[in-house]
Design an enzyme around this catalytic site. Structure first.
Site: not given
Ligand code: ADA
Length: 703
Positions: A488, A594, A434-435, A573, A494
């Protein structure tokens, strides 16, 4: 090769709740005898240095011991309070060593049998000692592990276990960082069990030792390969029989086979079994589950027995057709879930898992991404039974380290994840990162690590696709390593605008020359904060996260994701708000807000109902912003989420007219006049017989 899990939730074993120390009398020809270790653990949240304080180490009597039960974490409070880091606790919550101790209820009757201890999850590094002798260490918070403890036991009623647990940041243990609290403790169940002297290997990456692989699937029969790892400790296997029994969901035996082992092959014993007229595991439509039991017998004596879930199904991700279940396109729409909640952190009970799963199903999701790590065996069992496809991933988040120890640890965590969960039909894909290449810890390039993990995952399990989640605008080399890529995306949170999603998706999909997944999309919301009138994008790290923006974000996003031919799956998310001790935003410290349900599971935010209207066919009506009171604007838009044919709105008993839901299940009444003081708002779908009502108070000082 097929290898798989052993999860107490799905493994049918005889569980003997023995009374403490020698009080029990257990039969010996009963296969596997299991004793969960739940209550009466002594706990001390600090280091005990043996060389510095010999008396303390020898007697382990130092007060003040706390008595705790498992599952347990020591960060339930400080891991989620958002208090800024102080000099004593640099990460804002206690990340350090602690000790547990417990008497082991090993009955004298177990003498002559083999005894094992199995931990389902300890964060982050565990050192296990039996009768003060070190038995083994496990590094990694999310995989189960199992040690044989036979040689260390006295069988005199006085056996005891100590566990040193440390959740300090470890530079050779993934994850190196991440947007979530690393709760410390023995936070998942622990058990000891005994077997005969020949047993189904329980120590292979914490797995069940039994691995079921579908070889062929047709109308008349399904062929399943059953691979069993056998641990004989040098015992003769000539007279050992291996029995395989397949039962259908009604508990009726549908296939049985007995083989003689002769000689233990180093890679285990492989047998094939046929299931006549198989009923397929078809996701939420029909999650039909068989079970497979493997027994080892000598003469009439049962030496060991393991039962695993078996679903007859195939999964794949096709560049053009997307996710395929049993060869047919299957539109995946679901949520991300962290394994934690208010007051408990990661130390969840089965009832907590049940509640989470029920909420996810109520919303109508058909898939869950287990973000960002392997989740509990019990939760996998729920997925199996309810037909929810999971994306299971290793905690390779943000950064890798160049050290060989880090790679070895990532490989270990991948193997634990795959071997332990191999037999769950609900696992649809293995996530390998992930990222990556972001954050302060990212000092080494990720590609070589990802490349290695990809090869390992496919070598262990060629039957499932590998996937990964990224956030880069440009698909780089590492996005092309897993079989299917996902992004993602947070347009309108953001940065940018929610309406940019479709363009981004088209671009990413074009870059990859394939459908892509949306592994995360979301916006924060505090369900106690509201915004009337024209919407303004909140400052993501500011103190105001009104619910209306989350609603708007998801309405806009889902419109672009639904039926999008560039996608193979989507995950919100997140399902639940979750602890990030370093965050302080949206008016609630220590929280990533979120979620579409609050961290305590008590409040379903409006957005939950938006998705319920879209995903769950049960007729429903829900007024958006129903808790937004008192209000200032006398003329307002009223929005209702509904999957009914049409909805009538009543304001103070007067009809404001009928509205039909749009393609995203939103009904709108653009300019509804409120009267000063209390207003009754009611939405009624007469044909379906469902309604919703609330009271909005218009502040009297306004015109
Ligand atoms: C990223 C990450 C997540 C989560 C998200 C966020 O995409 O993979 O863990 O924290 O950001 O809420 O900013």
């Amino acid at each position: 090769m097929g290898q798989g899990p052993r999860t107490p939730a799905t493994q049918k074993v005889r569980v003997f709740f023995v009374a403490l120390l020698g009080l029990a009398s257990l039969g010996h020809s009963s296969g596997r005898e299991v004793v969960p270790l739940v209550e009466d653990w002594k706990f001390l949240k600090r280091e005990i240095a043996p060389d510095q304080n010999a008396e303390e180490w020898r007697n382990f009597k130092t007060p003040p011991w706390e008595v705790v039960s498992i599952p347990h974490t020591w960060n339930a409070e400080d891991g989620a309070n958002g208090l800024a880091a102080d000099s004593g606790v640099p990460e804002g919550y206690y990340r350090g060593p602690a000790w547990y101790e417990r008497a082991l209820p090993v009955p004298a009757e177990w003498k002559g049998r083999r005894v094992f201890v199995r931990f389902e999850g300890v964060s982050l590094v565990a050192d296990v000692l039996i009768n003060r002798i070190p038995v083994g260490q496990h590094r990694g918070a999310f995989g189960a592990f199992c040690f044989e403890i036979t040689p260390y036991l006295k069988f005199d009623g006085k056996d005891a276990m100590r566990v040193r647990v440390d959740n300090s940041r470890a530079f050779d243990v993934a994850p190196l960082s991440g947007d979530f609290t690393i709760f410390g403790g023995i936070y998942r169940p622990v058990e000891i069990f005994s077997t005969g002297e020949v047993c189904i290997t329980p120590t292979f990456f914490g797995s069940s030792g039994v691995f079921l692989t579908l070889q062929n699937m047709g109308k008349e029969k399904a062929e399943v390969e059953v691979k069993t790892l056998i641990s004989s400790e040098g015992s003769d296997l000539q007279d050992i029989a291996l029995e395989i029994e397949i039962k259908n969901a009604e508990g009726v035996m549908v296939a049985k086979k007995t083989e003689h082992i002769g000689k233990a092959a180093p890679n285990g014993h492989t047998a094939a079994i046929e299931i006549p007229s198989p009923r397929l595991w078809r996701g939420v439509a029909d999650p039909y589950l068989y079970s497979a039991t493997v027994r080892l017998k000598r003469g009439g004596e049962l030496l060991d027995e393991v039962t695993q879930p078996l679903g007859i199904r195939t999964v794949a991700i096709d560049k053009e057709e997307g996710f395929l279940l049993n060869g047919e396109p299957y539109a995946l729409h679901g949520v991300n879930r962290h394994q934690e909640r208010t007051d408990k952190g990661w130390a969840l009970s089965n009832a907590d898992h049940d509640e989470d799963h029920a909420l996810i199903r109520e919303m109508g999701a058909n898939t869950i991404r287990h973000a960002h790590y392997q989740q509990a065996g019990y939760f996998h069992g729920l997925n199996d039974r309810h037909g929810i496809i999971s994306w299971e991933e290793i905690p390779l988040v943000d950064a890798v380290s160049a050290s060989p120890e880090f790679l070895a640890n990532a490989r270990q965590q991948l193997q634990e994840m795959v071997y332990q969960n191999y037999n769950h039909p609900s696992v649809g894909m293995w996530g390998i990162f992930n990222e990556l290449d972001c954050g302060a810890m990212a000092t080494a390039p990720a590609v070589p690590v990802v490349d290695d993990l990809q090869k390992l995952a496919k070598q262990i399990d060629p039957t499932r696709p590998t996937v990964a989640a990224s956030f880069r605008q440009n698909a780089g080399a590492k996005h092309r390593i897993p079989e299917a890529a996902a992004w993602n995306i947070y347009p309108g949170w953001y940065s940018s605008s929610p309406d940019d999603a479709a363009g981004w998706i088209a671009d990413f999909s074009k870059q990859m020359g394939a459908r892509i997944g949306i592994s995360e999309y979301g916006a924060g919301a505090n369900p106690g904060q509201f915004q009337e009138g024209e919407l303004v994008r909140p400052v993501h790290n500011g103190s105001l996260h009104p619910q209306e923006w989350q609603n708007y974000f998801h309405e806009r996003l889902w419109t672009q994701l639904k039926d999008n031919p560039n996608l193979w799956g989507t995950w919100i998310w997140a399902m639940f708000d979750f602890a990030v001790d370093k965050r302080n935003e949206g008016g609630i410290p220590g929280l990533n807000d979120k979620g579409v349900v609050t961290r305590d599971r008590k409040t379903k935010k409006d957005t939950f109902y938006f998705y319920k209207a879209n995903w769950n066919p049960d007729p429903m009506v829900r007024i958006a912003s129903r808790a937004a009171s008192p209000r200032k604007q006398a003329v307002t838009e009223v929005k209702v989420y509904s999957n009914c044919a049409e909805v009538e709105l009543f304001v103070n008993g007067q009809s404001a007219g009928l509205a039909k839901p749009d393609a995203s299940k939103v009904c709108r009444w653009p300019a509804v006049a409120l009267q000063p003081g209390a207003n009754t708002i009611k939405a009624v779908a007469e044909r379906e017989g469902v309604s919703d009502a609330c009271e909005w108070n218009l502040e009297k000082t306004n015109p």
